[in-house]
Design an enzyme around this catalytic site. Sequence first.
Site, PDB file in Angstrom:
ATOM      1  N   CYS A   2       0.832  -1.205   0.000  1.00 57.96           N
ATOM      2  CA  CYS A   2       0.000   0.000   0.000  1.00 57.96           C
ATOM      3  C   CYS A   2       0.865   1.253   0.000  1.00 57.96           C
ATOM      4  CB  CYS A   2      -0.859   0.026   1.262  1.00 57.96           C
ATOM      5  SG  CYS A   2      -1.827  -1.467   1.461  1.00 57.96           S
ATOM      6  N   ARG A  33       4.171   1.162  -6.547  1.00 58.52           N
ATOM      7  CA  ARG A  33       4.145   0.166  -5.463  1.00 58.52           C
ATOM      8  C   ARG A  33       3.101  -0.921  -5.711  1.00 58.52           C
ATOM      9  NH1 ARG A  33       6.551   2.109  -0.784  1.00 58.52           N
ATOM     10  NH2 ARG A  33       5.156   0.988   0.624  1.00 58.52           N
ATOM     11  N   TRP A  80      -3.087  -2.297  -1.607  1.00 60.47           N
ATOM     12  CA  TRP A  80      -2.706  -3.554  -2.236  1.00 60.47           C
ATOM     13  C   TRP A  80      -3.218  -4.630  -1.283  1.00 60.47           C
ATOM     14  CZ3 TRP A  80       1.120  -7.567  -1.582  1.00 60.47           C
ATOM     15  CH2 TRP A  80       1.362  -8.300  -2.758  1.00 60.47           C
ATOM     16  N   ASN A 106      -0.474   0.668   5.994  1.00 58.78           N
ATOM     17  CA  ASN A 106       0.283  -0.267   5.159  1.00 58.78           C
ATOM     18  C   ASN A 106       0.892  -1.293   6.098  1.00 58.78           C
ATOM     19  OD1 ASN A 106       2.001  -1.566   3.352  1.00 58.78           O
ATOM     20  ND2 ASN A 106       3.570   0.031   3.481  1.00 58.78           N
ATOM     21  N   GLY A 107       0.680  -2.579   5.805  1.00 57.38           N
ATOM     22  CA  GLY A 107       1.255  -3.632   6.654  1.00 57.38           C
ATOM     23  C   GLY A 107       0.188  -4.647   7.026  1.00 57.38           C
ATOM     24  N   GLU A 496      18.258 -21.475  -9.524  1.00 55.82           N
ATOM     25  CA  GLU A 496      17.748 -20.100  -9.504  1.00 55.82           C
ATOM     26  C   GLU A 496      18.878 -19.103  -9.807  1.00 55.82           C
ATOM     27  OE1 GLU A 496      15.036 -18.765  -9.728  1.00 55.82           O
ATOM     28  OE2 GLU A 496      15.223 -16.764  -8.921  1.00 55.82           O
ATOM     29  N   LYS A 500      18.932 -16.477 -12.976  1.00 51.97           N
ATOM     30  CA  LYS A 500      19.098 -15.029 -12.830  1.00 51.97           C
ATOM     31  C   LYS A 500      20.183 -14.524 -13.782  1.00 51.97           C
ATOM     32  CE  LYS A 500      16.129 -14.246 -11.322  1.00 51.97           C
ATOM     33  NZ  LYS A 500      15.018 -14.989 -10.840  1.00 51.97           N
ATOM     34  N   GLU A 503      18.873 -14.628 -17.378  1.00 51.58           N
ATOM     35  CA  GLU A 503      17.794 -13.674 -17.659  1.00 51.58           C
ATOM     36  C   GLU A 503      18.278 -12.245 -17.807  1.00 51.58           C
ATOM     37  OE1 GLU A 503      15.144 -14.487 -14.206  1.00 51.58           O
ATOM     38  OE2 GLU A 503      13.578 -14.417 -15.723  1.00 51.58           O
ATOM     39  N   HIS A 519      29.068 -36.570 -15.389  1.00 46.04           N
ATOM     40  CA  HIS A 519      28.420 -37.470 -16.352  1.00 46.04           C
ATOM     41  C   HIS A 519      28.092 -36.751 -17.660  1.00 46.04           C
ATOM     42  CE1 HIS A 519      28.015 -40.702 -13.414  1.00 46.04           C
ATOM     43  NE2 HIS A 519      27.626 -39.789 -12.538  1.00 46.04           N
ATOM     44  N   LYS A 618       6.814 -10.045 -17.388  1.00 49.23           N
ATOM     45  CA  LYS A 618       6.677 -10.306 -15.953  1.00 49.23           C
ATOM     46  C   LYS A 618       5.650 -11.409 -15.712  1.00 49.23           C
ATOM     47  CE  LYS A 618       7.464  -9.568 -11.602  1.00 49.23           C
ATOM     48  NZ  LYS A 618       8.688 -10.236 -11.098  1.00 49.23           N
TER      49      LYS A 618
HETATM   50  O1  M6R Z   1       4.256 -15.377 -11.766  1.00 51.31           O
HETATM   51  P1  M6R Z   1       4.936 -16.725 -11.687  1.00 51.31           P
HETATM   52  O2  M6R Z   1       5.682 -16.926 -10.433  1.00 51.31           O
HETATM   53  O3  M6R Z   1       3.981 -17.847 -11.962  1.00 51.31           O
HETATM   54  O4  M6R Z   1       5.968 -16.703 -12.875  1.00 51.31           O
HETATM   55  C1  M6R Z   1       6.676 -17.840 -13.237  1.00 51.31           C
HETATM   56  C2  M6R Z   1       7.825 -17.531 -14.154  1.00 51.31           C
HETATM   57  O5  M6R Z   1       7.358 -16.971 -15.359  1.00 51.31           O
HETATM   58  C3  M6R Z   1       8.813 -16.550 -13.505  1.00 51.31           C
HETATM   59  O6  M6R Z   1       9.321 -17.061 -12.313  1.00 51.31           O
HETATM   60  C4  M6R Z   1       9.988 -16.263 -14.458  1.00 51.31           C
HETATM   61  O7  M6R Z   1      10.780 -17.389 -14.610  1.00 51.31           O
HETATM   62  C5  M6R Z   1      10.775 -15.067 -13.913  1.00 51.31           C
HETATM   63  N1  M6R Z   1      11.180 -14.232 -14.982  1.00 51.31           N
HETATM   64  C6  M6R Z   1      11.957 -15.490 -13.112  1.00 51.31           C
HETATM   65  O8  M6R Z   1      12.815 -14.443 -12.802  1.00 51.31           O
END
Ligand code: M6R
Length: 623
Positions: A2, A33, A80, A106-107, A496, A500, A503, A519, A618
């Site tokens: 929020c 936000r 939010w 907010n919180g 992960e 990162k 990406e 392997h 996103k």
């Molecule tokens: O909104 P979601 O968590 O379902 O999204 C899943 C993936 O599309 C998301 O994690 C994507 O891999 C991101 N770009 C990772 O940084």
Amino acid sequence: MCGIIGIVLRYQRALSKPLGSVIKGCLKNLEYRGYDSVGFALASSNSLVIRKSKGKIDEVDVKLAFDDFDGICGVGHTRWATHGKPSDINAHPLTDCSKRIVVVHNGIIENYLELKEELIRRGHRFESETDTEVVPHLIEEFKKLGMNSYDAFKKAASLLRGTYALAVIDTDEPGRIYFARNTSPLVIGIRDDATFLASDIPAFIDYTRKVIVIQDDEVGYISGSDVRIEKLVSKSYEVDLTPPICELVDYSSRIRHIDWTPEMAKKGGYPHFMLKEIHEQPQAIASTLSSLANEVKDVLKLISKADRVLIVGAGTSYHASFVGSILLSELAEVKSHAIISSEMKWYSRSVDECDVVIAVSQSGETIDTLLAVREARRRGALTIALTNVIDSTLARESHLTIYTRAGPEVGVAATKTFSAQVVALTYLALSLAEYRSTLSTNKLNELKNSLRSLPDYVSSTISATEPRARSLASLISSKQNAYYLGRGLGLPVSMEGALKLKEVAYIHAESYPAGESKHGPIALVDEGFPVFFTILGSNDGELIISNVEEMKARGALTIAVIPSNLDRIHKYFNYAFIMHPVPYEVAPSLYIIPHQLLAYYTAVTLGYDPDKPRNLAKTVTVV
Ligand code: M6R
């Protein structure tokens, strides 16, 4: 998350336009936000106007008519949703029974249910589903019992458990806005003819750059010409007339002049949202932990009697699912498997009413994950959403929902939502372990305490590892490829980390179980090939050494993320991020931090915008 704005003018029209119009502009500066509803309240000596609605500011402006309202003192809010769906009634401001006290918040107020019950017993009538509404009723109650307005506010604030930034107008004191902060951010902006209170500096940056950051457990008020800050030094959780003990704060040395541009201000002074969101992880974890108890309680029995638990997710959410599946199995002895959402259809013929499917998704809108849930439901499985967005499609279509409370994530690369998902799944696994008595009391307490301390560990890890990530970024930015290896929980963290780097820095990065690297993957390794090892504790540490030796023998550049107490192993690596040792089971959301920071700084070194990686969205709503 929020957004709050509060403004008290020294005289009407001090800012040359109606106060409603000023509040609208300030709220628009907080739009980054994320929010689903908007509202404001304006007070003058003899009137109070409250207007609020579900929707975005521009959409609902016609209905709310911000510009038509003026006053000497006002609050505005972008909500939010956390407790209660997005709706006109749940939008802030919220009021007491007499509609003379207005509150924006907010919180998350953790103990709102017990306070609400007590207030209802004392005759108060509630209109919304929110946790926030207890605050105006508490103030009303203490005033009824004889306290003056400001003392009643302080007493109400002292009763709250959880996270909060509060701004309150009591029409009996129309020239003041009371405030209180715990964990959720709050800043004051000062100029000669007006004083501002806001969740973040961009709200009022068009009017002043002179700010004071409110600290945790501080309460006080702003007026048109004055700021009062007190520290709450004692709290009593009884609804009685014992006033909280407060000490006056001398804030003169805390006044700062900000020279950020408005764009920088939206990012809280950080150059990118990704870096801001990495730094927001302590708060994301704390907020998530603060609200899990009730939601998780409802699912323990259901999960416990299931034949198996399938955890589905895509991308980063799959990596969190992978952590969850290991922990459910290791800690709670629940048969669990993580499955990539888009691959779920190859397993669905075996899904039936004896299964539980947990669907993990930051956005709650990823189509692959939604399709997996729809199919699982059709086959009779119980479905549980784990998402960051209230009322998202995933939440609506699942039988039950557990929310992460990371706040909105703007950067396309998920960071704080990953830690929040991991923490929520860890909490679930520990609660199940307790429910099923699969861990000794000592072990259970040790893990629970470590989980509770994670926000602090995360905070100190960000400070401790950021300089090394920044310096290593120039070396990594010259590479074409990298391997990320780990064992056990170190594997999803490595996956992960590799995602990162891929990406945001566009460097080809692959992750493998460390034992699997010999392997096949090792065929690519030659002089200077970067290989990251994520080692969470001594078990995987001992096992991994032979994998490190194999890589070194081919000339690899070896980089470890490794606890400080494994110092006998540090010498095997060219570089190391030395981490605070925490129990292996709670390490993933801590050990991802150097990887996130390194990916971020490598992208920046290469001149890329980490907030908007090419070819990525996103929210992915196509199969
Ligand atoms: O909104 P979601 O968590 O379902 O999204 C899943 C993936 O599309 C998301 O994690 C994507 O891999 C991101 N770009 C990772 O940084």
